[in-house]
Scaffold this active site. Sequence first.
Site, PDB file in Angstrom:
ATOM      1  NE  ARG A   1       4.337   1.448  -1.285  1.00  0.00           N
ATOM      2  CZ  ARG A   1       5.356   0.603  -1.053  1.00  0.00           C
ATOM      3  NH1 ARG A   1       6.433   0.660  -1.807  1.00  0.00           N
ATOM      4  NH2 ARG A   1       5.299  -0.291  -0.107  1.00  0.00           N
TER       5      ARG A   1
ATOM      6  CD  GLU B   1       5.649 -12.587 -21.096  1.00  0.00           C
ATOM      7  OE1 GLU B   1       4.568 -12.069 -21.397  1.00  0.00           O
ATOM      8  OE2 GLU B   1       5.812 -13.195 -20.031  1.00  0.00           O
TER       9      GLU B   1
ATOM     10  CB  CYS C   1      -0.854   0.023   1.254  1.00  0.00           C
ATOM     11  SG  CYS C   1      -1.929  -1.399   1.416  1.00  0.00           S
TER      12      CYS C   1
ATOM     13  CE  LYS D   1       7.523 -13.581 -17.579  1.00  0.00           C
ATOM     14  NZ  LYS D   1       6.425 -14.460 -17.420  1.00  0.00           N
TER      15      LYS D   1
ATOM     16  CG  ASN E   1       2.509  -1.334   3.126  1.00  0.00           C
ATOM     17  OD1 ASN E   1       1.823  -2.272   2.712  1.00  0.00           O
ATOM     18  ND2 ASN E   1       3.729  -1.090   2.682  1.00  0.00           N
ATOM     19  N   GLY E   2       1.025  -3.593   5.323  1.00  0.00           N
ATOM     20  CA  GLY E   2       1.578  -4.852   5.849  1.00  0.00           C
ATOM     21  C   GLY E   2       0.445  -5.828   6.124  1.00  0.00           C
TER      22      GLY E   2
ATOM     23  CD  GLU F   1       6.455 -17.952 -16.540  1.00  0.00           C
ATOM     24  OE1 GLU F   1       5.536 -18.320 -17.275  1.00  0.00           O
ATOM     25  OE2 GLU F   1       6.719 -16.754 -16.336  1.00  0.00           O
TER      26      GLU F   1
ATOM     27  CG  HIS G   1      10.485 -38.374 -30.216  1.00  0.00           C
ATOM     28  ND1 HIS G   1      10.528 -39.676 -30.662  1.00  0.00           N
ATOM     29  CD2 HIS G   1      10.801 -38.416 -28.894  1.00  0.00           C
ATOM     30  CE1 HIS G   1      10.824 -40.482 -29.661  1.00  0.00           C
ATOM     31  NE2 HIS G   1      10.991 -39.751 -28.567  1.00  0.00           N
TER      32      HIS G   1
ATOM     33  CD1 TRP H   1      -2.185  -5.708  -3.066  1.00  0.00           C
ATOM     34  CD2 TRP H   1      -2.673  -4.504  -4.864  1.00  0.00           C
ATOM     35  NE1 TRP H   1      -2.277  -6.571  -4.121  1.00  0.00           N
ATOM     36  CE2 TRP H   1      -2.580  -5.858  -5.242  1.00  0.00           C
ATOM     37  CE3 TRP H   1      -2.981  -3.569  -5.839  1.00  0.00           C
ATOM     38  CZ2 TRP H   1      -2.780  -6.305  -6.549  1.00  0.00           C
ATOM     39  CZ3 TRP H   1      -3.169  -4.000  -7.145  1.00  0.00           C
ATOM     40  CH2 TRP H   1      -3.073  -5.344  -7.490  1.00  0.00           C
TER      41      TRP H   1
ATOM     42  CE  LYS I   1       0.773  -7.750 -14.798  1.00  0.00           C
ATOM     43  NZ  LYS I   1       1.889  -8.732 -14.832  1.00  0.00           N
TER      44      LYS I   1
HETATM   45  C1  AGP Z   1       2.703 -13.478 -18.264  1.00  0.00           C
HETATM   46  O1  AGP Z   1       4.041 -12.979 -18.295  1.00  0.00           O
HETATM   47  C2  AGP Z   1       1.842 -12.828 -19.272  1.00  0.00           C
HETATM   48  N1  AGP Z   1       1.759 -11.441 -19.008  1.00  0.00           N
HETATM   49  C3  AGP Z   1       0.503 -13.523 -19.481  1.00  0.00           C
HETATM   50  O2  AGP Z   1       0.762 -14.824 -19.941  1.00  0.00           O
HETATM   51  C4  AGP Z   1      -0.409 -13.673 -18.234  1.00  0.00           C
HETATM   52  O3  AGP Z   1       0.151 -14.589 -17.354  1.00  0.00           O
HETATM   53  C5  AGP Z   1      -1.774 -14.216 -18.698  1.00  0.00           C
HETATM   54  O4  AGP Z   1      -2.350 -13.248 -19.563  1.00  0.00           O
HETATM   55  C6  AGP Z   1      -2.737 -14.534 -17.555  1.00  0.00           C
HETATM   56  O5  AGP Z   1      -3.045 -13.341 -16.858  1.00  0.00           O
HETATM   57  P1  AGP Z   1      -3.782 -13.468 -15.426  1.00  0.00           P
HETATM   58  O6  AGP Z   1      -2.857 -14.237 -14.545  1.00  0.00           O
HETATM   59  O7  AGP Z   1      -3.989 -12.059 -14.984  1.00  0.00           O
HETATM   60  O8  AGP Z   1      -5.065 -14.207 -15.637  1.00  0.00           O
END
Ligand code: AGP
Length: 606
Positions: free
Chosen positions: A27, A486, A2, A483, A100-101, A479, A502, A76, A601
């Site tokens: 925050r 993307e 927060c 990372k 905050n905490g 993952e 294969h 938050w 996002k």
């Molecule tokens: C992750 O680095 C990406 N930004 C994307 O794959 C994300 O994880 C995905 O869109 C799911 O989002 P969410 O966790 O908010 O549902």
Amino acid sequence: MCGIIGYTGHLDALTVLLRGLEQLEYRGYDSAGIAMLSGEGEDRLLIKKAGPVATLKDACEELEVRSHCGIGHTRWATHGGVNDTNAHPHIAGKVTLIHNGIIENYHNLIEKFGFRGSLVSETDTEVAARLLDYYYHGDPYEAIRKTIREITGSYAFCIMFEDIHDKIFCVRNVSPMVAAHMEDGSFVASDVTALIPYTKRYFVIPEYQIVTLAGDSVSVQDLKGDPVTPEMLEVNWNVEAAQKNGFPHFMLKEIHEQPEALRNTIMPRLENGLPDFSEDGIPDAVFSGCDKIAIVACGTAMYAGMVGKALIEPILKIPVSVNIASEFRYESPLVDEKTLVLVISQSGETIDTLAALRLSKECGAKVLSVVNVKGSTIARESDHVFYTHAGPEIAVASTKAYMVQLASLYLIGCRMSMARGKFTEAQARDFISRLTSSISAVQKILDNKKRIKEAAAVVAKAQDAFFVGRGLDYAFSLEGALKLKEISYIHAEAYAAGELKHGTIALIEEKTPVIALATQDHIYGKTISNIREVRARGAFVILITKTGAEIPEDICDIHFAVPVPHDRFTVFPVAVILQLLAYYTSDLKGLNVDKPRNLAKSVTVE
Ligand code: AGP
């Protein structure tokens, strides 16, 4: 996380507070509020609103009163929904408090001090305000000392006492808080972002020491009342840099917030070394009443689910499926009233995941969601919610949210194993001990990043990169590949190490980077064989093993060892290595790390 701001001096407090909250909004931004002492009489003014700081600003427009002492908070949510009542500041008798905490024992305090009937909010913070007021009989220092003696958890408190007009009192443990005094007055804030417009000289409030802000001075004393001289610091950042806490990108800052995010997600769910979800309101019946689990998510959240499956299925010995939400929602999934659907989402707003949740409920399943944003749509529509406490994640590439999703799945897996008789208490306690030890392993990787940057220098030159592993390592590698691709735009794929031959091995050429994960003892030899296959074709191998693993001659170009003795828990430090590899690769390529092309996002469109 927060945002906290406090001011006392000759400036207009409302202006200072609202400006500070705007700068601290990164925050936390689900609600905001301010409280001011007018200076005349004993009236204090409190305004707090759900919604962004702009909503609070609108509500303050008609304010006549002028004050020179006040505190402000942008929230938050961790405990209690997103609404005006749960917003800070909280008032209890003569006390006004922002926090905050996470207060881990607030339920115990409610019972111990009989606060239940006097609480108006669902927050842990109001309990602390009640406790301060309970102990306040005119001496603020005594009230603070007695209160923090009762509290377990993390806190940055800013406190005003109604009958002490121009002073603000602060005390912290774990959660950050800084303070400063200059000719305009005295300031306190969660971080330097809110101080920069007024001063570059500040100090970090020492833990368990009480800071008194007055218009003409700031003083610090320890809990015995002895004066303390804090170390003064100088900052040369602008506001934007400060929001990144001095890191060049939000992503790197959020990678470094992972130990705190893990602590804030794990520790409040431990009681006597065992997982305890009573505060989350998740009964064991949810875990013992199902005959299969369907994990549903997208992107990184889905890959966290893959780790969850690889961890949980062998212990519970019931089917655990991992489903891409955008596929699941248009199929006829094998989901019924005996299925526990585990929905994972950082934002809680991903449209495909939400649709999958709704379909699951139509099929009669119980839905437990793992969500980072309090009060989000997925959280509100779930039967039960296990909130992660990563704080706001600003970078598009998910890092700390992934980390706490993993921790949540480990906690859920452990609790479920107990509920279904697969773990004795001793086994569960050992599991939890290894989970909490993983936090320091994460910190060790963060403290030794240099060689990861060297590896990134090689990867940055590549068109293609491959991640290989077996079992849990394969789940981790998914993952890692996401990372990298993307944020660096390098074509990266994850493969079960035994699958490469294969077909895909045809793509391995001289210097093709292969990031090989080999942290699972029972299949270590097999993975090493697969690595030899790519090595023989000229691959540049970055090998990740546990500390102490036997590394064959000439098997790799760079080797990273993770300081985790048990196979099941290597994901936490491994994830940090893969996050940093992706981050440095993207940065070395001069790309927009926090806002990669084509991405958002939260994907709230189909
Ligand atoms: C992750 O680095 C990406 N930004 C994307 O794959 C994300 O994880 C995905 O869109 C799911 O989002 P969410 O966790 O908010 O549902």
